[in-house]
Design a protein around this motif. Structure first.
Motif, PDB file in Angstrom:
ATOM      1  N   ARG A 108      -8.203   5.771 -11.891  1.00 15.10           N
ATOM      2  CA  ARG A 108      -7.537   7.148 -11.328  1.00 15.10           C
ATOM      3  C   ARG A 108      -6.803   6.879  -9.791  1.00 15.10           C
ATOM      4  NH1 ARG A 108     -12.208   9.664 -13.284  1.00 15.10           N
ATOM      5  NH2 ARG A 108     -11.758  10.397 -15.201  1.00 15.10           N
ATOM      6  N   VAL A 109      -7.464   5.676  -9.303  1.00 15.26           N
ATOM      7  CA  VAL A 109      -6.625   5.401  -7.945  1.00 15.26           C
ATOM      8  C   VAL A 109      -6.161   3.844  -8.053  1.00 15.26           C
ATOM      9  CG1 VAL A 109      -7.883   7.015  -6.477  1.00 15.26           C
ATOM     10  CG2 VAL A 109      -8.925   4.946  -6.949  1.00 15.26           C
ATOM     11  N   ASP A 110      -5.500   3.406  -7.168  1.00 15.44           N
ATOM     12  CA  ASP A 110      -5.005   1.762  -7.253  1.00 15.44           C
ATOM     13  C   ASP A 110      -5.872   1.107  -6.224  1.00 15.44           C
ATOM     14  OD1 ASP A 110      -2.672   2.884  -8.688  1.00 15.44           O
ATOM     15  OD2 ASP A 110      -1.756   3.675  -6.775  1.00 15.44           O
ATOM     16  N   CYS A 111      -6.303   1.759  -5.261  1.00 16.26           N
ATOM     17  CA  CYS A 111      -7.438   0.919  -4.395  1.00 16.26           C
ATOM     18  C   CYS A 111      -8.152   1.769  -3.568  1.00 16.26           C
ATOM     19  CB  CYS A 111      -6.453   0.040  -3.369  1.00 16.26           C
ATOM     20  SG  CYS A 111      -5.459   1.013  -2.355  1.00 16.26           S
ATOM     21  N   VAL A 112      -9.131   1.154  -3.142  1.00 17.65           N
ATOM     22  CA  VAL A 112     -10.021   1.990  -2.032  1.00 17.65           C
ATOM     23  C   VAL A 112     -10.165   1.550  -0.792  1.00 17.65           C
ATOM     24  CG1 VAL A 112     -12.422   2.609  -1.744  1.00 17.65           C
ATOM     25  CG2 VAL A 112     -11.381   2.884  -4.090  1.00 17.65           C
ATOM     26  N   ILE A 113     -10.069   2.298   0.216  1.00 16.69           N
ATOM     27  CA  ILE A 113     -10.081   1.697   1.789  1.00 16.69           C
ATOM     28  C   ILE A 113     -11.377   1.961   2.241  1.00 16.69           C
ATOM     29  CG2 ILE A 113      -8.984   1.467   3.956  1.00 16.69           C
ATOM     30  CD1 ILE A 113      -6.222   1.871   2.767  1.00 16.69           C
ATOM     31  N   VAL A 114     -12.263   1.055   2.555  1.00 20.82           N
ATOM     32  CA  VAL A 114     -13.735   1.348   3.016  1.00 20.82           C
ATOM     33  C   VAL A 114     -14.040   0.110   3.747  1.00 20.82           C
ATOM     34  CG1 VAL A 114     -14.830   0.279   0.879  1.00 20.82           C
ATOM     35  CG2 VAL A 114     -15.942   1.885   2.192  1.00 20.82           C
ATOM     36  N   ASP A 115     -15.070   0.232   4.652  1.00 24.24           N
ATOM     37  CA  ASP A 115     -15.453  -0.807   5.708  1.00 24.24           C
ATOM     38  C   ASP A 115     -15.994  -1.896   4.824  1.00 24.24           C
ATOM     39  OD1 ASP A 115     -15.828   1.919   6.615  1.00 24.24           O
ATOM     40  OD2 ASP A 115     -16.720   1.131   8.481  1.00 24.24           O
ATOM     41  N   ALA A 116     -15.690  -3.036   5.607  1.00 24.70           N
ATOM     42  CA  ALA A 116     -15.986  -4.270   4.828  1.00 24.70           C
ATOM     43  C   ALA A 116     -17.601  -4.517   4.169  1.00 24.70           C
ATOM     44  CB  ALA A 116     -15.769  -5.598   5.888  1.00 24.70           C
ATOM     45  N   ASN A 117     -18.653  -4.397   4.973  1.00 24.19           N
ATOM     46  CA  ASN A 117     -19.826  -4.387   4.438  1.00 24.19           C
ATOM     47  C   ASN A 117     -20.206  -3.753   3.127  1.00 24.19           C
ATOM     48  OD1 ASN A 117     -20.127  -4.914   7.465  1.00 24.19           O
ATOM     49  ND2 ASN A 117     -21.346  -6.509   6.510  1.00 24.19           N
ATOM     50  N   GLU A 161      -9.550  -8.850   2.673  1.00 24.49           N
ATOM     51  CA  GLU A 161      -9.771  -8.576   3.887  1.00 24.49           C
ATOM     52  C   GLU A 161      -8.467  -7.632   4.713  1.00 24.49           C
ATOM     53  OE1 GLU A 161     -11.975 -10.010   6.208  1.00 24.49           O
ATOM     54  OE2 GLU A 161     -13.054 -11.390   4.343  1.00 24.49           O
ATOM     55  N   GLY A 162      -9.117  -6.971   5.603  1.00 22.65           N
ATOM     56  CA  GLY A 162      -8.403  -5.804   6.477  1.00 22.65           C
ATOM     57  C   GLY A 162      -7.034  -6.672   7.085  1.00 22.65           C
ATOM     58  N   SER A 163      -7.692  -7.857   7.574  1.00 24.58           N
ATOM     59  CA  SER A 163      -6.585  -8.406   8.322  1.00 24.58           C
ATOM     60  C   SER A 163      -5.187  -8.910   7.842  1.00 24.58           C
ATOM     61  CB  SER A 163      -7.315  -9.893   8.931  1.00 24.58           C
ATOM     62  OG  SER A 163      -7.479 -10.693   7.762  1.00 24.58           O
ATOM     63  N   GLN A 164      -5.357  -9.081   6.269  1.00 22.85           N
ATOM     64  CA  GLN A 164      -4.448  -9.127   5.483  1.00 22.85           C
ATOM     65  C   GLN A 164      -3.205  -7.925   5.472  1.00 22.85           C
ATOM     66  OE1 GLN A 164      -6.224 -10.656   1.572  1.00 22.85           O
ATOM     67  NE2 GLN A 164      -4.466  -9.986   0.603  1.00 22.85           N
ATOM     68  N   PHE A 165      -3.880  -6.753   5.818  1.00 23.68           N
ATOM     69  CA  PHE A 165      -2.863  -5.483   5.927  1.00 23.68           C
ATOM     70  C   PHE A 165      -2.797  -5.147   7.567  1.00 23.68           C
ATOM     71  CE2 PHE A 165      -5.461  -5.815   2.032  1.00 23.68           C
ATOM     72  CZ  PHE A 165      -4.608  -5.521   1.183  1.00 23.68           C
ATOM     73  N   GLY A 166      -3.256  -5.979   8.436  1.00 21.02           N
ATOM     74  CA  GLY A 166      -2.942  -5.460   9.600  1.00 21.02           C
ATOM     75  C   GLY A 166      -3.939  -4.626  10.337  1.00 21.02           C
ATOM     76  N   PHE A 167      -4.870  -4.276   9.696  1.00 24.03           N
ATOM     77  CA  PHE A 167      -6.084  -3.356  10.127  1.00 24.03           C
ATOM     78  C   PHE A 167      -6.804  -3.974  11.273  1.00 24.03           C
ATOM     79  CE2 PHE A 167      -6.773  -1.798   5.561  1.00 24.03           C
ATOM     80  CZ  PHE A 167      -5.683  -1.373   5.227  1.00 24.03           C
ATOM     81  N   GLU A 168      -6.987  -2.963  12.413  1.00 25.50           N
ATOM     82  CA  GLU A 168      -7.592  -3.223  13.662  1.00 25.50           C
ATOM     83  C   GLU A 168      -9.229  -3.265  13.499  1.00 25.50           C
ATOM     84  OE1 GLU A 168      -6.253  -0.648  16.463  1.00 25.50           O
ATOM     85  OE2 GLU A 168      -4.080  -1.517  16.290  1.00 25.50           O
ATOM     86  N   THR A 169      -9.760  -4.201  14.103  1.00 27.30           N
ATOM     87  CA  THR A 169     -11.334  -4.033  14.230  1.00 27.30           C
ATOM     88  C   THR A 169     -11.901  -3.000  14.712  1.00 27.30           C
ATOM     89  OG1 THR A 169     -11.466  -5.205  16.311  1.00 27.30           O
ATOM     90  CG2 THR A 169     -11.461  -6.726  14.168  1.00 27.30           C
ATOM     91  N   GLU A 170     -12.949  -2.485  14.144  1.00 24.40           N
ATOM     92  CA  GLU A 170     -13.728  -1.155  14.791  1.00 24.40           C
ATOM     93  C   GLU A 170     -15.018  -1.496  15.250  1.00 24.40           C
ATOM     94  OE1 GLU A 170     -13.620   1.397  11.230  1.00 24.40           O
ATOM     95  OE2 GLU A 170     -11.425   0.994  10.850  1.00 24.40           O
ATOM     96  N   ALA A 215      -5.538   5.303   5.638  1.00 31.83           N
ATOM     97  CA  ALA A 215      -4.810   5.739   4.047  1.00 31.83           C
ATOM     98  C   ALA A 215      -3.810   6.667   4.238  1.00 31.83           C
ATOM     99  CB  ALA A 215      -5.796   5.831   3.232  1.00 31.83           C
ATOM    100  N   SER A 216      -4.230   7.838   5.033  1.00 33.02           N
ATOM    101  CA  SER A 216      -3.392   8.974   5.395  1.00 33.02           C
ATOM    102  C   SER A 216      -2.084   8.667   6.222  1.00 33.02           C
ATOM    103  CB  SER A 216      -4.021  10.044   6.066  1.00 33.02           C
ATOM    104  OG  SER A 216      -5.304  10.319   5.066  1.00 33.02           O
ATOM    105  N   ASP A 217      -2.120   7.817   6.820  1.00 37.80           N
ATOM    106  CA  ASP A 217      -1.151   7.020   7.639  1.00 37.80           C
ATOM    107  C   ASP A 217       0.188   6.297   6.957  1.00 37.80           C
ATOM    108  OD1 ASP A 217      -1.490   8.779  10.013  1.00 37.80           O
ATOM    109  OD2 ASP A 217      -2.648   7.064  11.147  1.00 37.80           O
ATOM    110  N   ILE A 218      -0.432   5.822   5.777  1.00 39.35           N
ATOM    111  CA  ILE A 218       0.476   4.907   5.114  1.00 39.35           C
ATOM    112  C   ILE A 218       1.525   5.872   4.289  1.00 39.35           C
ATOM    113  CG2 ILE A 218       0.380   3.506   3.089  1.00 39.35           C
ATOM    114  CD1 ILE A 218      -2.414   2.532   4.209  1.00 39.35           C
ATOM    115  N   GLU A 219       2.768   5.284   4.435  1.00 39.61           N
ATOM    116  CA  GLU A 219       4.027   6.164   3.828  1.00 39.61           C
ATOM    117  C   GLU A 219       3.755   6.116   2.287  1.00 39.61           C
ATOM    118  OE1 GLU A 219       7.508   3.836   5.401  1.00 39.61           O
ATOM    119  OE2 GLU A 219       8.391   4.501   3.337  1.00 39.61           O
ATOM    120  N   LEU A 260       0.767  -1.205   0.119  1.00 41.66           N
ATOM    121  CA  LEU A 260       0.038   0.027  -0.133  1.00 41.66           C
ATOM    122  C   LEU A 260       0.868   1.225  -0.081  1.00 41.66           C
ATOM    123  CD1 LEU A 260      -2.941  -1.069   2.541  1.00 41.66           C
ATOM    124  CD2 LEU A 260      -2.972  -0.595   0.052  1.00 41.66           C
ATOM    125  N   LYS A 261       2.213   1.198   0.427  1.00 39.67           N
ATOM    126  CA  LYS A 261       3.112   2.392   0.429  1.00 39.67           C
ATOM    127  C   LYS A 261       2.992   3.031  -1.021  1.00 39.67           C
ATOM    128  CE  LYS A 261       5.740   0.813   4.275  1.00 39.67           C
ATOM    129  NZ  LYS A 261       7.033  -0.206   4.448  1.00 39.67           N
TER     130      LYS A 261
END
Ligand code: ARG
Length: 281
Positions: A205-214, A231-240, A180-184, A163-164
């Motif tokens: 125009r973008v490479d990916c979209v980060i949005v809630d699972a449902n 899946e977010g777990s693949q990227f180390g995202f925490e549950t919300e 997304a803003s925190d990603i290097e 994602l960098k």
């Protein structure tokens, strides 16, 4: 003699009450008619919610803010008004509280700041975050979620490292935006609606979209040939945790909403709404 004293005392009391009322409404010219002044004062601010003085619970109608661009939690229904899990949930809560519920569709990014002035409550698949907790109070959480990464099927993106330095589409002011803003090296495009980010992903125009699972799954289901949701777990995202946001300090409202939520869970209504609205549950 006693009677006279009583009359005099009443008179004194009356005068001092008048004086007190008059001086408290110093901005008013109608100091000779304190009762009228009082009603003028309250009539001058009819649209204000009551977070400062009382509880929103004192009102007959609760004004609810949402952002109806987040299926299956909220979206524009057949008649164009907001529909979905959150809308049904807040209606059920309103019923438990004996309140009418009026739902307003707004930009997601303006919801938190509108609580306690334009709206009494926000329900919008809103994640509890420390930043938001500084401005509003949240109900008990009602749904556990995680961010997904939507990519085109030919994408090489598969891990946090991938994602960098990428162009990432998000809905403005969401947790996906914050991640997304925190990603290097990320170049973040913020949209008012997540679906517009998804369209720009299809357009390249973008490479990916980060949005809630449902919602991610709902969006991808419209474009199964081209897109996939990782899946977010693949990227180390925490549950919300999603919760209902209310004016800071309105504990009466928060307690009543939590009690209603609890009852809806106990009587099976909550599970029924999940089963009816949320696929894969
Ligand atoms: N859960 C995310 C957040 O709280 C996204 C919510 C977006 N909700 C919406 N109705 N658009 O930031």
């Amino acid at each position: 003699m006693k009677k006279l004293l009583a009359l005099v005392l009443t008179g004194v009391l009356g005068v001092s009450l008048l004086t007190a009322c008059g001086s408290s409404s110093s901005a008013s010219s109608a100091s000779s008619a304190p009762a009228e002044t009082a009603s003028t004062e309250s009539a001058s601010a009819p649209a204000e919610t009551e977070s400062a003085s009382g509880s929103a619970l004192d009102k007959d109608t609760l004004v609810i803010g949402t952002n109806a661009a987040f299926p299956p939690f909220e979206y524009a229904g057949d008649d164009g008004t907001p529909a979905g899990f959150d809308i049904e949930l807040i209606n059920a809560i309103g019923e438990k509280l004996g309140k009418k519920v009026e739902v307003k569709d707004m930009e997601f990014d303006s919801l938190v700041a509108s609580i306690g002035n334009k709206i009494d409550i926000a329900i919008a698949g809103m994640t509890v975050t420390e930043e938001r907790q500084k401005m509003v109070d949240f109900s008990d959480p009602y749904y556990e979620a995680v961010q997904n990464v939507i990519v085109t099927k030919d994408s090489a993106i598969a891990s946090a490292d991938d994602l960098k330095n990428k162009k990432i589409g998000v809905q403005l002011g969401t947790t996906g935006d914050f991640i997304a803003s925190d990603i290097e090296g990320s170049e973040v495009s913020q949209y008012n609606k997540a679906v517009d980010a998804v369209n720009d992903l299809i357009n390249g125009r973008v490479d990916c979209v980060i949005v809630d699972a449902n919602p991610a799954q709902e969006f991808v289901s419209q474009h199964t040939e081209e897109l996939t949701a990782l899946e977010g777990s693949q990227f180390g995202f925490e549950t919300e945790n999603y919760a209902i946001a209310m004016p800071k300090g309105d504990t009466a409202l928060v307690e009543a909403v939590n009690q209603a939520l609890k009852e809806l869970k106990e009587d099976g209504t909550f599970d029924k709404l999940v089963a009816e609205n949320i696929t894969g549950e």
